[in-house]
Design an enzyme around this catalytic site. Sequence first.
Site, short mmCIF file in Angstrom:
data_model
loop_
_atom_site.label_atom_id
_atom_site.label_comp_id
_atom_site.label_asym_id
_atom_site.label_seq_id
_atom_site.Cartn_x
_atom_site.Cartn_y
_atom_site.Cartn_z
N LEU A 77 -24.16 -10.25 40.74
CA LEU A 77 -25.46 -9.85 40.21
C LEU A 77 -26.52 -10.91 40.47
O LEU A 77 -27.68 -10.72 40.19
CB LEU A 77 -25.34 -9.57 38.71
CG LEU A 77 -24.24 -8.56 38.35
CD1 LEU A 77 -24.13 -8.41 36.85
CD2 LEU A 77 -24.51 -7.22 39.01
N ARG A 78 -26.10 -12.04 40.99
CA ARG A 78 -26.97 -13.13 41.44
C ARG A 78 -27.65 -13.91 40.32
O ARG A 78 -28.50 -14.75 40.61
CB ARG A 78 -28.01 -12.61 42.43
CG ARG A 78 -27.43 -12.16 43.76
CD ARG A 78 -26.52 -13.20 44.37
NE ARG A 78 -26.36 -13.04 45.82
CZ ARG A 78 -25.51 -13.77 46.54
NH1 ARG A 78 -24.73 -14.66 45.93
NH2 ARG A 78 -25.42 -13.62 47.84
N ASP A 107 -17.76 -5.01 46.50
CA ASP A 107 -17.99 -6.38 46.98
C ASP A 107 -19.49 -6.62 47.13
O ASP A 107 -19.96 -7.24 48.09
CB ASP A 107 -17.27 -6.64 48.29
CG ASP A 107 -17.21 -8.14 48.61
OD1 ASP A 107 -17.36 -8.95 47.69
OD2 ASP A 107 -17.01 -8.49 49.79
#
Length: 431
Positions: free
Chosen positions: A64-65, A305
Site C-alpha cells: 500500500l506504500r 503482488d
Amino acid sequence: MKLRIDNGRVLDPATGLDQVCSLAVAAGRIVGLGRIPDGFTPARVIDAQGCLVLPGLVDLAARLREPGHEHEGMLESEMGAAAAGGITSLVCPPDTDPVLDEPGLVEMLKFRAEKLHQSRLFPLGALTCGLKGEVLTEMVELTESGCVGFAQADVPLPSTQVLQRALQYAATFGYTVWLRPQELSLGKGVAASGAVATRLGLSGVPVAAETIALQTIFDLVRASGARVHLCRLSSAAGVQLLRAARAEGLPVSADVSINSLMFTDEAIGYFDSRARLVPPLRQEADRAALAAALADGCIDALVSDHTPVVEDAKVVPFGEAEPGATGLELLLPVALHWAQTQQVPLARALAVVGNSAAGVLGNALGTLQASMGRLVEGGVADLCIVDAQARWSVAGAQLVSQGRHTPFEGQTLPGRVRFTIVGGQVACERP
C-alpha cells in the site's frame, strides 16, 4: 445498514453453494442465505441479476506504500483500489519505511485503514529488525498489535542461522513465517536466466536461486516444525520441491502472482519495464507448472503482488527500473480469465482468491476465521458482486490505484466488480 441482495447467482466454493437466491445482511453479518428472515425490512435492496454474488476476495500480497512511499501510493488510493477489485481482506508485507518492526507502527497503520471503511488490512510484521537479517523482532508484541505473521518481504536473510532461530521461535508460539524463497547471492539479476536475458544482455536470476532457498527452508521446517508460507513461487523446479514437501507432510503453503500465472519472460519484449518484476518472469514450462499446481491445490492462493511504482522509476533502462506492477484491480479478472481459458473449474478459480487464500491465515484471523472467504449465516458480511461476463480493456491510466504500470496493459479481461461490501457496508459501487 440492512441490505437484501436479490436475483444473483450466489456462489461459495467453500460450501459448494451455487444457486440463484437472496441474501440478507444486518449489523455487518449475513442473517439470511437462500431465505430472508421473517419481518426483515432492508434499508436497501440490490438487484444482482446476471451477476455472481461471492465471498469478498482475499489478497495475500499487496503493498500500500504507506508509510514512507506516499509518492508511489497512498493508503486511501490503494485501499480504494482493493475495494474496486472486490478485495475485502488483504495482507501487506512489512517493507514500508519505517519497516513494520514496532507495535506502534502496526497499530497506526491498522487504525488508519479501519477509518477508511474499505478493505480489512492484515499486516505482516518484520521478521528481523529493519529487515536487516540480524536481530529477531519482538514477535509476541507485534502479534498483539495485529500482525498475522512475519516476513522478510523481498529481502533475503543473509544468515541461515538467523532463519533457523526465527523458525524455532515462531514454532514455539505457533506463528507463520512468510518467506519468498531466494538465495541471496544468486538472486541479484534483473530477469530470469534464459534465452531472453541472454539476448538482451540482462543479468539473470537462475532457478537455483529459488530451489536452493527452498531446500534450506524445508530442512529447517523439518527440524523446527514451524509453519511457513512460501510467497510467489516462480519456477517448475520450485513447484516440484513444494509437491514433495507437501507429500511429506511439512506444514507449508504457497502462493503465485497473477503475473507469473499469465506471463513468461517473453513479455519483456524489447526492454519493457512493465515486465520488470520480482520474482522475474520465467519460461513457459515454469508458467505451466505454476498454473497446474494452482489448479490442483498444491499452490494455495493467487495474489495480486500489487506494487505501485511511479512513472519516473519505470522510464529508465530496464535493469535500472524499479520492479513492481499494479494488480489489486486485476486479481479477480485474471482469476476469471484463467478459469475461462484454461478449463479450470470456476469454483477453484474463486477459491484461490477466497477461502483457500484465507486458509493460509488460519488462526491469525481470530473470530473471522470461520467466515472469511466464505458465505456463512451468522458470518461476517464481506461480499463481492461481479458481472463475470463483462469484458474490459486494461488501461493503467483508468485504474483507481496510484500505480499505472502493469504487463496486462491493453489486454481484455472478464469481470467487472459492481459492488464490494465490507462488514455489511458498501465500500465500492460501480454502475
